[in-house]
Scaffold this active site. Structure first.
Site, mmCIF file in Angstrom:
data_model
loop_
_atom_site.group_PDB
_atom_site.id
_atom_site.type_symbol
_atom_site.label_atom_id
_atom_site.label_comp_id
_atom_site.label_asym_id
_atom_site.label_seq_id
_atom_site.Cartn_x
_atom_site.Cartn_y
_atom_site.Cartn_z
ATOM 1 N N GLY A 142 0.817 -1.216 0.000
ATOM 2 C CA GLY A 142 0.000 0.000 0.000
ATOM 3 C C GLY A 142 0.841 1.252 0.000
ATOM 4 O O GLY A 142 2.025 1.230 -0.351
ATOM 5 N N HIS B 169 2.502 4.793 -4.784
ATOM 6 C CA HIS B 169 3.059 5.971 -5.468
ATOM 7 C C HIS B 169 3.245 5.610 -6.945
ATOM 8 O O HIS B 169 2.903 4.487 -7.369
ATOM 9 C CB HIS B 169 4.367 6.409 -4.802
ATOM 10 N N HIS C 240 4.691 2.166 -7.862
ATOM 11 C CA HIS C 240 3.736 1.053 -7.875
ATOM 12 C C HIS C 240 2.850 1.125 -9.120
ATOM 13 O O HIS C 240 2.555 0.111 -9.751
ATOM 14 C CB HIS C 240 2.798 1.131 -6.652
ATOM 15 N N GLN D 147 8.037 -9.092 7.778
ATOM 16 C CA GLN D 147 9.255 -8.570 7.149
ATOM 17 C C GLN D 147 9.761 -7.302 7.821
ATOM 18 O O GLN D 147 10.678 -6.668 7.326
ATOM 19 C CB GLN D 147 9.035 -8.368 5.648
ATOM 20 N N GLY E 139 9.405 -3.987 -8.561
ATOM 21 C CA GLY E 139 10.267 -2.880 -8.948
ATOM 22 C C GLY E 139 11.736 -3.229 -8.750
ATOM 23 O O GLY E 139 12.108 -3.904 -7.788
ATOM 24 N N GLU E 140 12.558 -2.721 -9.662
ATOM 25 C CA GLU E 140 14.007 -2.900 -9.497
ATOM 26 C C GLU E 140 14.547 -2.057 -8.350
ATOM 27 O O GLU E 140 15.688 -2.228 -7.931
ATOM 28 C CB GLU E 140 14.731 -2.524 -10.798
ATOM 29 N N LYS E 141 13.756 -1.139 -7.843
ATOM 30 C CA LYS E 141 14.166 -0.352 -6.672
ATOM 31 C C LYS E 141 14.600 -1.298 -5.535
ATOM 32 O O LYS E 141 15.555 -1.032 -4.823
ATOM 33 C CB LYS E 141 12.971 0.534 -6.262
ATOM 34 N N ILE F 18 11.243 4.113 -10.532
ATOM 35 C CA ILE F 18 10.681 5.428 -10.886
ATOM 36 C C ILE F 18 11.216 6.424 -9.855
ATOM 37 O O ILE F 18 11.217 6.144 -8.644
ATOM 38 C CB ILE F 18 9.137 5.396 -10.872
ATOM 39 N N MET G 32 11.414 6.570 -5.812
ATOM 40 C CA MET G 32 10.115 6.606 -5.124
ATOM 41 C C MET G 32 10.004 5.437 -4.164
ATOM 42 O O MET G 32 10.376 4.314 -4.485
ATOM 43 C CB MET G 32 8.987 6.570 -6.139
#
Ligand code: PAF
Length: 282
Positions: free
Chosen positions: A33, A36, A39, A63, A149-151, A178, A186
């Site tokens: 959740g 941003h 996501h 986690q 995401g690769e983040k 992103i 983000m």
């Protein structure tokens, strides 16, 4: 149109069964959740690939390292549902803790190797929590495709390994990070940064770019690394958990980009832990 919010596994299975019987592709975007644009880019990627898309929202207690960190994680379900409305997705799955971990729950999914570095060291138990909940979400949604995401690149590689090792028939897609206009990756945790801390946070991606360029140019990695840590310290970061170059596939530590590599960092600013990674062009 808003997607139906499903809270029970029974409802989720009732929704997905006809899709599966019709041979449709089901994309899942697992989230905690506080959605941003990062996501939302995963949702757009899922829509482009799959005929059905489910976004899951579950702040996974297993986690988090401390109850305080779990308690302060932003929870914004109504706003999240509103942000998803324009994508025309098929379901938002929002299970509660009892749904995911009913009494007597006794199974942990643990991936060795990839979890023994970086966040695996600094956040003990974190990846067991991630691998366990993601394995459950894959089983519950029966998705054919998943989008991450690769983040969180280490997480992405852990999830890929877990799905491969457990023979889960799912394709795991990694999607580009992103960034905000000033370069900050983000993250839902950015919401926890106060105005001043937020304005300082972009020093992290800036310093990472400098180190990555130095490494790509064949300059001494450890000098560039030490200089970046000094700058972050001067800017006001209270500590740097790691700033390391590692191989993309097995996350082995590298001194030079002799194979496809990324620069990974985790650092603390105003009590908030920021993580990021960028490609090092070899
Ligand atoms: O990246 C996240 O938001 C979480 O780790 C995930 C994958 C949703 C599992 O709880």
């Amino acid at each position: 149109m808003s997607a139906p919010i499903l809270r029970g596994l029974h409802d989720l299975r009732a929704a997905t069964l006809p899709w599966r019987l019709a041979g449709e592709t089901i994309g899942v975007v697992p989230t905690m959740g506080a959605l941003h644009d990062g996501h939302l880019s995963l949702v757009a990627a899922a829509k482009a690939v799959c005929t059905r898309v489910i976004v899951t929202i579950f702040v996974n207690p297993r986690q988090f390292g401390s109850p305080e960190d779990l308690a302060r994680y932003p929870r914004t379900e109504e706003a999240d549902a509103a942000k998803l409305a324009r994508f025309g997705i098929d379901a938002i799955y929002v299970p509660d803790g009892d749904q995911m971990y009913p009494e007597g729950f006794a199974t942990t999914v643990s991936v060795s190797g990839l979890t023994e570095v970086m966040d695996g060291i600094h956040r003990p138990g974190h990846f067991e929590g991630v691998a366990t909940v993601v394995a459950k979400l894959f089983a519950q949604t029966a998705a054919t495709d998943a989008f991450f995401g690769e983040k969180d690149f280490q997480q992405l590689q852990v999830v890929r390994r877990m799905a491969r090792d457990l023979d889960i028939p799912i394709t795991v897609h990694g999607c580009p990070t992103i960034r905000e206009e000033d370069g900050l990756a983000m993250s839902s945790r950015n919401l926890l940064l106060s105005g001043r801390a937020r304005s300082l946070a972009s020093a992290l991606p800036e310093q990472m770019q400098i180190v990555a360029r130095a490494a790509a140019a064949g300059e001494g990695f450890s000098d560039a690394q030490a200089a970046a840590i000094r700058v972050l310290d001067q800017v006001g970061f209270t500590s740097v958990d790691y700033l390391e170059m590692r191989a993309n596939d097995d996350l082995a530590l590298l001194e030079a980009p002799t194979r496809p590599a990324r620069l990974f960092a985790a650092a603390w600013l105003a009590g908030v832990r920021l993580i990021d990674n960028i490609a090092v062009e070899g």
